[in-house]
Design a protein around this motif. Structure first.
Motif, PDB file in Angstrom:
ATOM      1  N   ALA A   4      13.461   0.898   5.530  1.00  0.00           N
ATOM      2  CA  ALA A   4      13.018  -0.038   4.734  1.00  0.00           C
ATOM      3  C   ALA A   4      13.376  -1.065   4.332  1.00  0.00           C
ATOM      4  CB  ALA A   4      12.278   0.931   3.699  1.00  0.00           C
ATOM      5  N   PRO A   5      13.329  -2.736   4.327  1.00  0.00           N
ATOM      6  CA  PRO A   5      13.793  -3.691   4.154  1.00  0.00           C
ATOM      7  C   PRO A   5      13.986  -3.643   2.417  1.00  0.00           C
ATOM      8  CG  PRO A   5      11.827  -4.312   5.339  1.00  0.00           C
ATOM      9  CD  PRO A   5      11.646  -2.469   5.130  1.00  0.00           C
ATOM     10  N   ARG A   6      15.103  -4.220   1.804  1.00  0.00           N
ATOM     11  CA  ARG A   6      15.070  -4.482   0.387  1.00  0.00           C
ATOM     12  C   ARG A   6      14.353  -5.990   0.757  1.00  0.00           C
ATOM     13  NH1 ARG A   6      16.200  -2.608  -4.145  1.00  0.00           N
ATOM     14  NH2 ARG A   6      18.307  -4.036  -5.238  1.00  0.00           N
ATOM     15  N   THR A   7      14.005  -6.351   0.783  1.00  0.00           N
ATOM     16  CA  THR A   7      13.633  -7.690   0.817  1.00  0.00           C
ATOM     17  C   THR A   7      12.091  -7.445   0.858  1.00  0.00           C
ATOM     18  OG1 THR A   7      14.976  -8.930   2.015  1.00  0.00           O
ATOM     19  CG2 THR A   7      12.946 -10.466   1.060  1.00  0.00           C
ATOM     20  N   GLY A   8      10.631  -7.778   0.272  1.00  0.00           N
ATOM     21  CA  GLY A   8      10.073  -7.393   0.201  1.00  0.00           C
ATOM     22  C   GLY A   8       9.633  -8.489   0.936  1.00  0.00           C
ATOM     23  N   THR A   9       8.008  -8.406   1.253  1.00  0.00           N
ATOM     24  CA  THR A   9       7.183  -9.465   2.169  1.00  0.00           C
ATOM     25  C   THR A   9       7.229 -10.891   1.275  1.00  0.00           C
ATOM     26  OG1 THR A   9       4.903  -8.974   0.808  1.00  0.00           O
ATOM     27  CG2 THR A   9       5.109  -7.630   3.017  1.00  0.00           C
ATOM     28  N   ASN A  10       7.001 -11.379   0.042  1.00  0.00           N
ATOM     29  CA  ASN A  10       7.387 -12.456   0.069  1.00  0.00           C
ATOM     30  C   ASN A  10       8.624 -12.876  -0.058  1.00  0.00           C
ATOM     31  OD1 ASN A  10       8.612 -10.926  -2.107  1.00  0.00           O
ATOM     32  ND2 ASN A  10       7.219 -11.552  -3.850  1.00  0.00           N
ATOM     33  N   ARG A  11       9.931 -12.075   0.278  1.00  0.00           N
ATOM     34  CA  ARG A  11      11.087 -12.599   0.577  1.00  0.00           C
ATOM     35  C   ARG A  11      12.830 -12.783   0.153  1.00  0.00           C
ATOM     36  NH1 ARG A  11      11.314 -17.542   4.608  1.00  0.00           N
ATOM     37  NH2 ARG A  11       9.389 -17.051   6.715  1.00  0.00           N
ATOM     38  N   ALA A  12      11.648 -11.877  -1.356  1.00  0.00           N
ATOM     39  CA  ALA A  12      11.942 -11.556  -2.541  1.00  0.00           C
ATOM     40  C   ALA A  12      12.708 -10.510  -2.576  1.00  0.00           C
ATOM     41  CB  ALA A  12      11.315 -11.742  -3.719  1.00  0.00           C
ATOM     42  N   THR A  13      14.377  -9.876  -3.264  1.00  0.00           N
ATOM     43  CA  THR A  13      14.873  -9.116  -3.250  1.00  0.00           C
ATOM     44  C   THR A  13      14.257  -7.999  -4.468  1.00  0.00           C
ATOM     45  OG1 THR A  13      16.740 -10.366  -2.443  1.00  0.00           O
ATOM     46  CG2 THR A  13      17.474  -7.642  -3.597  1.00  0.00           C
ATOM     47  N   TYR A  60       3.820  -1.567 -10.564  1.00  0.00           N
ATOM     48  CA  TYR A  60       4.111  -3.015 -10.163  1.00  0.00           C
ATOM     49  C   TYR A  60       4.942  -2.903  -9.051  1.00  0.00           C
ATOM     50  CZ  TYR A  60       1.462  -3.343 -14.177  1.00  0.00           C
ATOM     51  OH  TYR A  60       0.108  -3.381 -15.077  1.00  0.00           O
ATOM     52  N   GLU A  61       4.946  -3.424  -7.783  1.00  0.00           N
ATOM     53  CA  GLU A  61       5.050  -4.320  -7.046  1.00  0.00           C
ATOM     54  C   GLU A  61       5.999  -5.306  -7.252  1.00  0.00           C
ATOM     55  OE1 GLU A  61       2.499  -2.734  -3.088  1.00  0.00           O
ATOM     56  OE2 GLU A  61       3.001  -5.166  -3.839  1.00  0.00           O
ATOM     57  N   GLY A  62       7.759  -5.064  -7.008  1.00  0.00           N
ATOM     58  CA  GLY A  62       8.723  -6.315  -7.256  1.00  0.00           C
ATOM     59  C   GLY A  62       9.833  -6.088  -7.322  1.00  0.00           C
ATOM     60  N   ALA A  63      10.630  -6.853  -8.527  1.00  0.00           N
ATOM     61  CA  ALA A  63      11.592  -6.479  -9.080  1.00  0.00           C
ATOM     62  C   ALA A  63      11.974  -5.301 -10.201  1.00  0.00           C
ATOM     63  CB  ALA A  63      12.104  -7.676  -9.969  1.00  0.00           C
ATOM     64  N   ALA A  64      10.990  -4.676 -10.204  1.00  0.00           N
ATOM     65  CA  ALA A  64      11.242  -4.055 -11.683  1.00  0.00           C
ATOM     66  C   ALA A  64      11.048  -4.231 -13.026  1.00  0.00           C
ATOM     67  CB  ALA A  64      12.642  -2.966 -11.325  1.00  0.00           C
ATOM     68  N   ASN A  65      10.373  -5.131 -12.936  1.00  0.00           N
ATOM     69  CA  ASN A  65      10.306  -5.990 -14.226  1.00  0.00           C
ATOM     70  C   ASN A  65       9.513  -6.267 -15.065  1.00  0.00           C
ATOM     71  OD1 ASN A  65       9.185  -8.116 -12.575  1.00  0.00           O
ATOM     72  ND2 ASN A  65      10.609  -9.507 -12.938  1.00  0.00           N
ATOM     73  N   GLY A  66       8.528  -5.516 -14.127  1.00  0.00           N
ATOM     74  CA  GLY A  66       6.883  -5.743 -15.465  1.00  0.00           C
ATOM     75  C   GLY A  66       5.824  -6.361 -14.340  1.00  0.00           C
ATOM     76  N   VAL A  67       6.153  -7.441 -13.817  1.00  0.00           N
ATOM     77  CA  VAL A  67       5.947  -8.536 -12.699  1.00  0.00           C
ATOM     78  C   VAL A  67       5.300  -8.078 -11.751  1.00  0.00           C
ATOM     79  CG1 VAL A  67       5.083 -10.352 -12.489  1.00  0.00           C
ATOM     80  CG2 VAL A  67       6.127  -9.861 -14.404  1.00  0.00           C
ATOM     81  N   ASN A  68       3.969  -8.151 -11.300  1.00  0.00           N
ATOM     82  CA  ASN A  68       3.095  -7.849 -10.215  1.00  0.00           C
ATOM     83  C   ASN A  68       3.687  -8.453  -8.650  1.00  0.00           C
ATOM     84  OD1 ASN A  68       2.381  -6.050  -7.961  1.00  0.00           O
ATOM     85  ND2 ASN A  68       0.605  -5.956  -8.811  1.00  0.00           N
ATOM     86  N   ALA A  69       4.658  -8.664  -8.746  1.00  0.00           N
ATOM     87  CA  ALA A  69       4.644  -9.880  -6.965  1.00  0.00           C
ATOM     88  C   ALA A  69       4.497  -8.691  -5.901  1.00  0.00           C
ATOM     89  CB  ALA A  69       6.643  -9.419  -6.881  1.00  0.00           C
ATOM     90  N   LYS A  70       3.661  -8.219  -6.129  1.00  0.00           N
ATOM     91  CA  LYS A  70       2.661  -7.814  -4.747  1.00  0.00           C
ATOM     92  C   LYS A  70       3.248  -7.974  -3.369  1.00  0.00           C
ATOM     93  CE  LYS A  70      -1.579  -9.268  -7.804  1.00  0.00           C
ATOM     94  NZ  LYS A  70      -2.853  -9.960  -7.100  1.00  0.00           N
ATOM     95  N   ASN A  71       4.248  -7.196  -3.499  1.00  0.00           N
ATOM     96  CA  ASN A  71       5.462  -8.067  -1.519  1.00  0.00           C
ATOM     97  C   ASN A  71       6.102  -6.761  -1.346  1.00  0.00           C
ATOM     98  OD1 ASN A  71       7.215  -6.714  -3.227  1.00  0.00           O
ATOM     99  ND2 ASN A  71       8.375  -8.439  -3.031  1.00  0.00           N
ATOM    100  N   ASN A  72       4.899  -5.055  -1.898  1.00  0.00           N
ATOM    101  CA  ASN A  72       5.622  -4.306  -1.209  1.00  0.00           C
ATOM    102  C   ASN A  72       6.175  -3.511  -1.489  1.00  0.00           C
ATOM    103  OD1 ASN A  72       2.935  -3.296  -0.048  1.00  0.00           O
ATOM    104  ND2 ASN A  72       3.862  -3.875   1.943  1.00  0.00           N
ATOM    105  N   CYS A  73       7.242  -3.780  -2.313  1.00  0.00           N
ATOM    106  CA  CYS A  73       8.858  -3.494  -3.733  1.00  0.00           C
ATOM    107  C   CYS A  73       8.178  -2.251  -3.975  1.00  0.00           C
ATOM    108  CB  CYS A  73       9.588  -4.469  -4.040  1.00  0.00           C
ATOM    109  SG  CYS A  73      10.683  -5.920  -2.576  1.00  0.00           S
ATOM    110  N   ASN A  74       8.411  -1.229  -3.833  1.00  0.00           N
ATOM    111  CA  ASN A  74       8.573  -0.211  -5.053  1.00  0.00           C
ATOM    112  C   ASN A  74       9.442   0.738  -5.258  1.00  0.00           C
ATOM    113  OD1 ASN A  74       7.087   2.630  -2.818  1.00  0.00           O
ATOM    114  ND2 ASN A  74       7.371   0.592  -1.698  1.00  0.00           N
ATOM    115  N   PHE A  75       9.376   1.512  -5.489  1.00  0.00           N
ATOM    116  CA  PHE A  75      10.257   2.857  -5.488  1.00  0.00           C
ATOM    117  C   PHE A  75       9.964   4.093  -5.193  1.00  0.00           C
ATOM    118  CE2 PHE A  75      10.449   7.371  -8.620  1.00  0.00           C
ATOM    119  CZ  PHE A  75      11.877   7.008  -8.084  1.00  0.00           C
ATOM    120  N   TYR A  76       8.946   4.139  -5.042  1.00  0.00           N
ATOM    121  CA  TYR A  76       9.344   5.591  -4.357  1.00  0.00           C
ATOM    122  C   TYR A  76       9.151   5.547  -2.748  1.00  0.00           C
ATOM    123  CZ  TYR A  76       5.755   6.271  -7.933  1.00  0.00           C
ATOM    124  OH  TYR A  76       5.577   6.042  -9.394  1.00  0.00           O
TER     125      TYR A  76
END
Length: 255
Positions: A105-114, A72-88
């Protein structure tokens, strides 16, 4: 661990059983997955293709707590933030990585979350190390596919974060096969191939996925795809190899 690849329930014929090696969360994850088996309705694949397919499936099915976060995208907490943040993307853009791709690449997702952080393997100063990886934000289907090829033992030179790079790689290495080639029976897609999509029919490659099984009877495949519905997605229903949005297939080259 034995993973049952449910081909029969999806109409692809005989059930294919894939063997994937698992390791303790504190030591190793499925970056060193085992090779896959075969089935009568599934086209024969090379050892390289088997390893890549097992890598792709292992990323989706792993029970390792750190690997599970990658779905899942986001804060690596199992909740999908759908913000393009990803491990790969984090893996490829980490300067410590022996295969650092030289991009940012940014450390901030498309929803402005880290973006989050999780552990994974990379070669650091020549040593394969289980280490925290800071997630980054960008379209990541190509970063995922490249990752499975890298750990599967394929040549990745020429690949980058653009989905179109797989078509360019195929043309350069003479491993590109169009949808027309498949329709004319000049080529049969195989496990480990990357399928390229053009959603709008404008000649631009929009997305890629890694093939994990192929049926010659149905001319259909299963795949694991990064950044699909904003997550890592295992598509285990029949996908037509001749669908109008499929542009073609790129086979990996061995190192």
């Amino acid at each position: 661990m034995r993973i049952r690849h449910a081909l029969a329930t999806a109409g692809l014929g005989t059930v294919l059983t894939l063997g994937v090696t698992t390791y303790p969360a504190t030591a190793v994850q499925t970056d060193t997955a085992g090779t896959a088996g075969s089935a009568s309705t599934v086209s024969a694949a090379s050892a390289l293709g088997n390893k890549i397919a097992a890598q792709a499936l292992g990323q989706y099915t792993s029970k390792n707590a750190e690997v599970k976060k990658r779905r899942y995208e986001g804060a690596a907490n199992g909740v999908n933030a759908k913000n393009n943040c990803n491990f790969y993307t984090g893996f490829w853009t980490d300067p410590r990585n022996r295969r650092f791709d030289g991009t940012k690449a940014p450390r901030t997702g498309t929803n402005r979350a880290t973006c989050g952080t999780s552990k994974g393997y990379m070669y650091v100063k020549g040593t394969k190390t289980w280490t925290p990886v800071k997630w980054k934000s960008r379209a990541w289907c190509s970063d995922f596919a490249k990752y499975t090829w890298y750990w599967g033992g394929a040549k990745v030179t020429g690949l980058n974060s653009a989905a179109a790079s797989f078509r360019s790689y195929g043309r350069t290495n003479h491993t590109w096969h169009t949808r027309a080639d498949v329709a004319a029976k000049r080529y049969v897609p195989k496990k480990g191939d990357v399928v390229s999509y053009d959603w709008k029919g404008d000649g631009i490659i929009d997305h890629v996925g890694v093939i994990t099984a192929y049926s010659t009877k149905y001319k259909a495949y299963f795949s694991v795809e990064g950044n699909s519905s904003e997550k890592l997605n295992y598509k285990n229903t029949k996908q037509s190899a001749l669908a109008k949005y499929v542009v073609g297939y790129t086979s990996p080259k061995s190192l």
